[in-house]
Design a protein around this motif. Sequence first.
Motif, PDB file in Angstrom:
ATOM      1  N   GLU A 110      -7.516   6.430   5.129  1.00 52.00           N
ATOM      2  CA  GLU A 110      -8.586   5.973   5.090  1.00 52.00           C
ATOM      3  C   GLU A 110      -9.094   4.716   4.485  1.00 52.00           C
ATOM      4  O   GLU A 110      -9.851   4.042   4.893  1.00 52.00           O
ATOM      5  CB  GLU A 110      -9.737   7.348   3.980  1.00 52.00           C
ATOM      6  N   ILE A 111      -8.482   4.489   3.147  1.00 51.11           N
ATOM      7  CA  ILE A 111      -8.606   3.609   1.977  1.00 51.11           C
ATOM      8  C   ILE A 111      -8.350   2.007   3.633  1.00 51.11           C
ATOM      9  O   ILE A 111      -9.382   0.586   3.884  1.00 51.11           O
ATOM     10  CB  ILE A 111      -8.090   2.888   1.421  1.00 51.11           C
ATOM     11  N   PHE A 118       1.188  -1.378   0.257  1.00 56.85           N
ATOM     12  CA  PHE A 118       0.016  -0.021  -0.145  1.00 56.85           C
ATOM     13  C   PHE A 118       0.610   1.354   0.130  1.00 56.85           C
ATOM     14  O   PHE A 118       1.894   1.601   0.566  1.00 56.85           O
ATOM     15  CB  PHE A 118      -1.021   0.065   1.166  1.00 56.85           C
ATOM     16  N   CYS A 119       0.940   2.206  -1.150  1.00 59.26           N
ATOM     17  CA  CYS A 119       1.298   3.223  -1.157  1.00 59.26           C
ATOM     18  C   CYS A 119       0.820   4.709  -1.114  1.00 59.26           C
ATOM     19  O   CYS A 119       0.092   4.823  -2.120  1.00 59.26           O
ATOM     20  CB  CYS A 119       2.929   2.734  -2.102  1.00 59.26           C
ATOM     21  N   VAL A 120       1.971   5.137  -1.046  1.00 57.76           N
ATOM     22  CA  VAL A 120       1.253   6.736  -1.438  1.00 57.76           C
ATOM     23  C   VAL A 120       2.196   7.535  -2.475  1.00 57.76           C
ATOM     24  O   VAL A 120       3.688   6.963  -2.483  1.00 57.76           O
ATOM     25  CB  VAL A 120       1.550   7.820  -0.537  1.00 57.76           C
ATOM     26  N   GLY A 121       1.877   7.541  -3.212  1.00 53.60           N
ATOM     27  CA  GLY A 121       2.111   8.301  -4.698  1.00 53.60           C
ATOM     28  C   GLY A 121       2.479   7.351  -5.551  1.00 53.60           C
ATOM     29  O   GLY A 121       2.670   6.127  -5.791  1.00 53.60           O
ATOM     30  N   PRO A 153       0.227   6.643  10.981  1.00 53.01           N
ATOM     31  CA  PRO A 153       0.116   5.771  12.293  1.00 53.01           C
ATOM     32  C   PRO A 153      -1.612   6.629  13.199  1.00 53.01           C
ATOM     33  O   PRO A 153      -1.835   5.958  13.876  1.00 53.01           O
ATOM     34  CB  PRO A 153       0.992   6.316  13.516  1.00 53.01           C
ATOM     35  N   LYS A 154      -0.628   8.062  13.454  1.00 55.82           N
ATOM     36  CA  LYS A 154      -2.158   8.391  13.797  1.00 55.82           C
ATOM     37  C   LYS A 154      -3.819   7.339  13.919  1.00 55.82           C
ATOM     38  O   LYS A 154      -4.528   6.805  14.362  1.00 55.82           O
ATOM     39  CB  LYS A 154      -2.264   9.461  14.117  1.00 55.82           C
ATOM     40  N   ALA A 155      -4.173   7.563  12.450  1.00 53.91           N
ATOM     41  CA  ALA A 155      -5.815   6.849  12.005  1.00 53.91           C
ATOM     42  C   ALA A 155      -5.163   5.426  11.967  1.00 53.91           C
ATOM     43  O   ALA A 155      -6.213   4.489  12.674  1.00 53.91           O
ATOM     44  CB  ALA A 155      -5.452   6.903  10.003  1.00 53.91           C
ATOM     45  N   SER A 182      -8.731  -3.258   7.530  1.00 49.30           N
ATOM     46  CA  SER A 182      -8.845  -3.081   9.174  1.00 49.30           C
ATOM     47  C   SER A 182      -8.706  -3.987   9.590  1.00 49.30           C
ATOM     48  O   SER A 182      -7.815  -4.237  10.535  1.00 49.30           O
ATOM     49  CB  SER A 182     -10.183  -2.346   9.359  1.00 49.30           C
ATOM     50  N   LYS A 183      -8.548  -5.436   8.926  1.00 52.68           N
ATOM     51  CA  LYS A 183      -8.140  -7.126   9.862  1.00 52.68           C
ATOM     52  C   LYS A 183      -6.981  -7.588   9.545  1.00 52.68           C
ATOM     53  O   LYS A 183      -6.782  -8.171  10.071  1.00 52.68           O
ATOM     54  CB  LYS A 183      -9.834  -7.969   9.618  1.00 52.68           C
ATOM     55  N   GLU A 184      -6.449  -6.234   8.866  1.00 46.90           N
ATOM     56  CA  GLU A 184      -5.266  -6.890   8.057  1.00 46.90           C
ATOM     57  C   GLU A 184      -4.336  -6.646   8.926  1.00 46.90           C
ATOM     58  O   GLU A 184      -4.030  -5.902   9.556  1.00 46.90           O
ATOM     59  CB  GLU A 184      -5.052  -6.543   6.223  1.00 46.90           C
TER      60      GLU A 184
END
Length: 221
Positions: free
Chosen positions: A105-106, A76-79, A129-131, A112-114
């Motif tokens: 968000e995704i 999972f990555c940004v950009g 990390p906060k989310a 969320s179970k992963e």
Amino acid sequence: MQNPISILSTKILLSHQKQVLLDLGFLVTEANFIKTENSDFDLKEINDNLIFSSQNAAQSVLLHPKCEELKSKNVFCVGMKTKALLEENGFNVEVYLDYASDLAEIITLIYSKESFTFFSGNLRKETLPKALKEAKVNFNEIQVYETTLTPQKIKTPVDGILFFSPSGVESYLKDNKIKNEICFCIGETTASSLEKTTRNIIVADQPSVENVIEDVIEEFK
């Protein structure tokens, strides 16, 4: 054009990126306001999925001797550039988004179970990390690179300044003031770190250096 328009880039551009501006008669000053170095880290206790929020993190992990062992995991990555770099090196990118907030968000909504391992830098924002913590997602974090600020005084007046990261903004503001220069930002996170300083902000539609340069050309031509 009367006087040539003068542009400062807060990181050294690739020669072809700079050339686009030079060909149109811009004066270009460039300097690296931050320096990134790979950290020493161990690849142990790696979860099922990997998160990269920057190219720097991806580059650092790709240099690790045990990098091959990670390729069976989903990324999972940004950009877009981070995605391309990882795919070129044999990783499977499951999800990519332009911003860490969207990725968070995704993950919290659908995955969320992963379990996740987040490869980060020392100056990373709390967004991801906060989310993940708030949504009780199982994750750990490994710091794989270090960003240091390299502030310097710019003596020549400029019409526009290019910013590519919040840490670049912070470094620039240590030794320089922003008066009425137009600030061109690669994305919303970078722009938000300028909000207290100036209202002259233009944010690229897509977070890439090329898009920032297109904005400069549109604005001044």
